[in-house]
Design an enzyme around this catalytic site. Structure first.
Site, PDB file in Angstrom:
ATOM      1  N   GLN A 367     -85.022  26.413  43.673  1.00  0.00           N
ATOM      2  CA  GLN A 367     -84.920  25.895  45.036  1.00  0.00           C
ATOM      3  C   GLN A 367     -85.906  24.759  45.272  1.00  0.00           C
ATOM      4  O   GLN A 367     -85.591  23.780  45.956  1.00  0.00           O
ATOM      5  CB  GLN A 367     -85.153  27.037  46.042  1.00  0.00           C
ATOM      6  CG  GLN A 367     -84.558  26.790  47.414  1.00  0.00           C
ATOM      7  CD  GLN A 367     -83.052  26.982  47.445  1.00  0.00           C
ATOM      8  OE1 GLN A 367     -82.392  26.943  46.417  1.00  0.00           O
ATOM      9  NE2 GLN A 367     -82.501  27.207  48.623  1.00  0.00           N
ATOM     10  N   GLU A 458     -69.647  -1.341  57.715  1.00  0.00           N
ATOM     11  CA  GLU A 458     -70.633  -2.397  57.448  1.00  0.00           C
ATOM     12  C   GLU A 458     -70.683  -2.724  55.951  1.00  0.00           C
ATOM     13  O   GLU A 458     -71.729  -3.106  55.425  1.00  0.00           O
ATOM     14  CB  GLU A 458     -72.030  -1.999  57.948  1.00  0.00           C
ATOM     15  CG  GLU A 458     -72.155  -1.937  59.438  1.00  0.00           C
ATOM     16  CD  GLU A 458     -71.966  -3.277  60.107  1.00  0.00           C
ATOM     17  OE1 GLU A 458     -72.512  -4.277  59.624  1.00  0.00           O
ATOM     18  OE2 GLU A 458     -71.250  -3.335  61.111  1.00  0.00           O
ATOM     19  N   ASP A 460     -68.221  -1.334  52.407  1.00  0.00           N
ATOM     20  CA  ASP A 460     -68.059  -0.167  51.544  1.00  0.00           C
ATOM     21  C   ASP A 460     -69.144  -0.184  50.472  1.00  0.00           C
ATOM     22  O   ASP A 460     -69.471  -1.231  49.906  1.00  0.00           O
ATOM     23  CB  ASP A 460     -66.669  -0.210  50.886  1.00  0.00           C
ATOM     24  CG  ASP A 460     -66.459   0.929  49.920  1.00  0.00           C
ATOM     25  OD1 ASP A 460     -66.011   1.996  50.357  1.00  0.00           O
ATOM     26  OD2 ASP A 460     -66.767   0.744  48.724  1.00  0.00           O
TER      27      ASP A 460
END
Length: 682
Positions: A367, A458, A460
């Site tokens: 984790q 704005e 790709d």
């Protein structure tokens, strides 16, 4: 056997968790944190002040919304789009009513404008996008593409939202390929007007923010066609230009010659009124042409100080502010998501050694290695965004062509990298919080849905990366053809040294001192970029001879995308390490250096190029992996102060499992239960 040794090692690790007798009187968080070698503690407020030199704006804006809790709903999922749009409209009006002037910020204080976008991202991404449409796109196009008379005519009304507007560029059939847009603006010499027409359904303007409900005017991008007087019926196509076109009256009545439809429900951003627009012979005065880069006089004579290619590039270059704004807002969302995930994982107890208390989920190595690199990258992007905004401001002030080109490349690449990274990080954060991360009230769902489109509008991301690669290749070509090298890409100036494999002794150096040496980390990422650039250029030359430039580019496209990302990561590391060195507090600086090292080492470890090029020998790769594990372990002890330094108030964060007030053991569940309607203690 190896398996037995691993099991024994794991057992010893778990056995280090203090027993319940040893931990009596301490919170479980404090208990579990003591099991790790940690960096020295620091004051998160000190770090906050270093990170945020506009802290007063944050305090003011967030206090304003604390006074309006009705504008901060717990969840947006399921809210009808009309209701959400009205909510966003009220949020914007409250901001304006408090005296904030986004248009003034955008025109004179870029740093403040982009920071405001980051702040509002955690209130509601629909609000951030609405702000961007009104001020960065609609207002920005007036300021940057028009002349002084346009600014005088429109600036004040745009600023006060008396003239809501749109940015009508994208069409149903064309988005990123702006040069191929089909909407037409034909000059009628008899009436001195432009006639704006949508020639077919593929040219309908699509996904236009503010169009469905609010927009009274727009900047429309159309092919400028001017008649030739001596040749009846002949039109000269001067390419795509921007004009101001009315859409509605102040009473909301749609203008003759305009048709508008609502784009309907989207995956996210329901608070933004996206619409589609068809022009059917809309007439606008000739002076409505935004004529900073090209003009047409009363007789139809077209003039521009630039060649067609340069004029088009200059026009699009003035629109980089939108990419800077998306980068800032995306970082704001990333900060919020990482804050919630780390706080929850530090508190959530799960399993543990036999007959011993459960341990925090964040104490599991898997984790830690999932979440702490996200935190490291978040900090790295925060510092790099600061460099980008400073460069953007310098470009606006100096109008220096080299700086403008640098900002264009950096804004394209950093927007693509940041939004793509944040999109993936949101899924990792959601997953790391288990089932509770799936609850709408904990906000990962709305963040993912609302932010997802950031990878597309704005520019790709794939297209933006290609722009970065193209600029790198141009610089490479200039260097090796004897042309002067622009001072925009540091590693190109150091090609001779950085492109060569290191001394074999360096390839096998496994000492921590070497692996955490800033010069090694910087050279490593520059080496990767330089090698990818060199091999990309060679491949393009070879394939171009056989199949032509376009097909060669397509053939090498995956390679070119790797090149662009490598370049951006190199810039990110440079900015990050400079920010570390500038930090005046020694305890904060140690944690920031650990984050920067983790960011760089993770990229080196994950990229197979380093192994294939013999830059990192197998024994060194293993040492890097061990060091990554060690850094994650050390950073675990300061993870909470590091996210606390983002200073996101609970009423803005609004995710019960991640509130600062929940850091007393068990409180996150109290907030969570109350939020879904349980009476505590009943």
């Amino acid at each position: 056997m190896a398996t037995d040794r691993r099991v024994q090692t794991l057992a010893r690790h778990l056995a280090q968790v203090p027993s319940s007798e040893q931990s009596e009187g301490l919170t479980r968080l404090a208990c579990s944190a003591q099991t790790h070698r940690s960096l020295p503690r620091f004051d998160s407020v000190v770090l906050e002040h270093y990170l945020d030199d506009q802290r007063s704006l944050k305090l003011e804006v967030y206090e304003l919304f604390r006074q309006h809790p009705e504008l901060l709903p717990a969840v947006y999922e399921g809210m009808p789009k009309e209701e959400h749009r009205e909510l966003v409209r009220k949020q914007l009006l409250v901001l304006l009513g408090a005296g904030y002037s986004p248009m003034q910020f955008f025109a004179k204080d870029y740093k403040k404008y982009f920071y405001l976008g980051e702040l509002l991202a955690l209130i509601d991404l629909s609000l951030t996008v609405k702000l961007g449409v009104q001020y960065s796109l609609w207002g920005g196009s007036i300021c940057n593409l028009g002349t002084e008379r346009h600014r005088k005519q429109y600036f004040e009304d745009i600023d006060k939202f008396r003239l809501p507007g749109c940015f009508a560029m994208t069409e149903l059939r064309h988005g990123s390929n702006v040069a191929a847009l089909e909407t037409e603006a034909v000059l009628d010499l008899a009436t001195d007007e432009w006639i704006i027409t949508t020639p077919d359904d593929g040219a309908i303007k699509w996904w236009i923010g503010n169009a469905a409900e609010d927009g009274q005017a727009c900047t429309v991008f159309a092919r400028l066609k001017v008649p030739v007087p001596e040749r009846d019926g002949m039109l000269v196509d001067h390419g795509v230009h921007a004009l101001v076109a009315p859409l509605r009256s102040s009473k909301g009545e749609i203008c003759p010659g305009v048709e508008i439809r609502d784009c309907g429900y989207k995956v996210g951003l329901q608070g933004v009124d996206n619409g589609s627009i068809r022009f059917a012979g809309l007439r606008v005065p000739r002076d409505n042409l935004l004529d900073r880069f090209a003009s047409v006089d009363r007789s139809g004579n077209y003039s521009s100080p630039f060649s067609p290619g340069r004029r088009f590039g200059a026009t699009l270059g003035e629109l980089t502010g939108g990419r800077v704004g998306l980068t800032s807002s995306s970082i704001g969302v990333l900060k919020g998501a990482v804050t919630v995930a780390l706080r929850y994982n530090a508190q959530r107890q799960q399993f543990g050694p036999p007959e011993a208390p459960e341990i925090s989920v964040l104490d599991y190595q898997s984790q830690r290695q999932k979440l702490l690199p996200l935190l490291a990258t978040c900090y790295a992007l925060h510092f790099t965004r600061g460099v980008l905004v400073a460069k953007y401001e310098e470009a606006k002030v100096t109008k220096d062509d080299k700086i403008v080109a640098d900002v264009h490349a950096m804004s394209a690449g950093l927007k693509a990298y940041t939004t793509g990274y944040t999109a993936n990080a949101l899924s990792v954060c959601r997953e790391s919080c288990g089932g509770h991360g799936y609850a709408a009230i904990n906000r990962f769902g709305s963040w993912r849905s609302d932010h997802d489109i950031f990878q597309t509008f704005e520019g790709d991301n794939t297209v933006l990366y290609q722009q970065v690669a193209a600029m790198l290749l141009k610089g490479y070509k200039d260097k090796f053809s004897g042309a002067p090298l622009q001072a925009t890409y540091t590693y190109l100036r150091q090609w001779a040294s950085d492109a060569l494999p290191p001394n074999p002794l360096v390839s096998h150096d496994t000492t921590t001192r070497h692996l955490r040496d800033s010069s090694f980390l910087i050279r490593s990422l520059r080496y990767r970029t330089a090698r990818l650039l060199h091999t990309a250029a060679a491949r393009l030359r070879k394939h171009s001879r056989k199949m032509g430039a376009f097909h060669a580019w397509n053939r090498c496209l995956p390679h070119l995308l790797l090149l662009a990302r490598a370049h951006i990561e190199s810039l990110i590391l440079d900015a990050n390490l400079k920010a570390v060195s500038a930090c005046p507090d020694p305890e904060c600086r140690k944690s920031l250096k650990a984050l920067a090292d983790l960011f760089a080492l993770q990229r080196i470890h994950d990229d197979i190029l380093f192994a294939h090029a013999d830059y990192v020998a197998p024994d060194k790769a293993k040492a890097i992996q061990r060091l990554i594990e060690q850094l994650c372990s050390e950073l675990r002890g300061v993870a909470l102060p590091l996210v606390d330094a983002f200073a996101i108030p609970d009423h803005i964060l609004r995710a019960p499992i991640g509130l600062s007030a929940s850091q007393q053991h068990g409180q996150q569940y109290n907030e969570y239960l109350a939020a879904v309607g349980w009476e505590l203690g009943a």
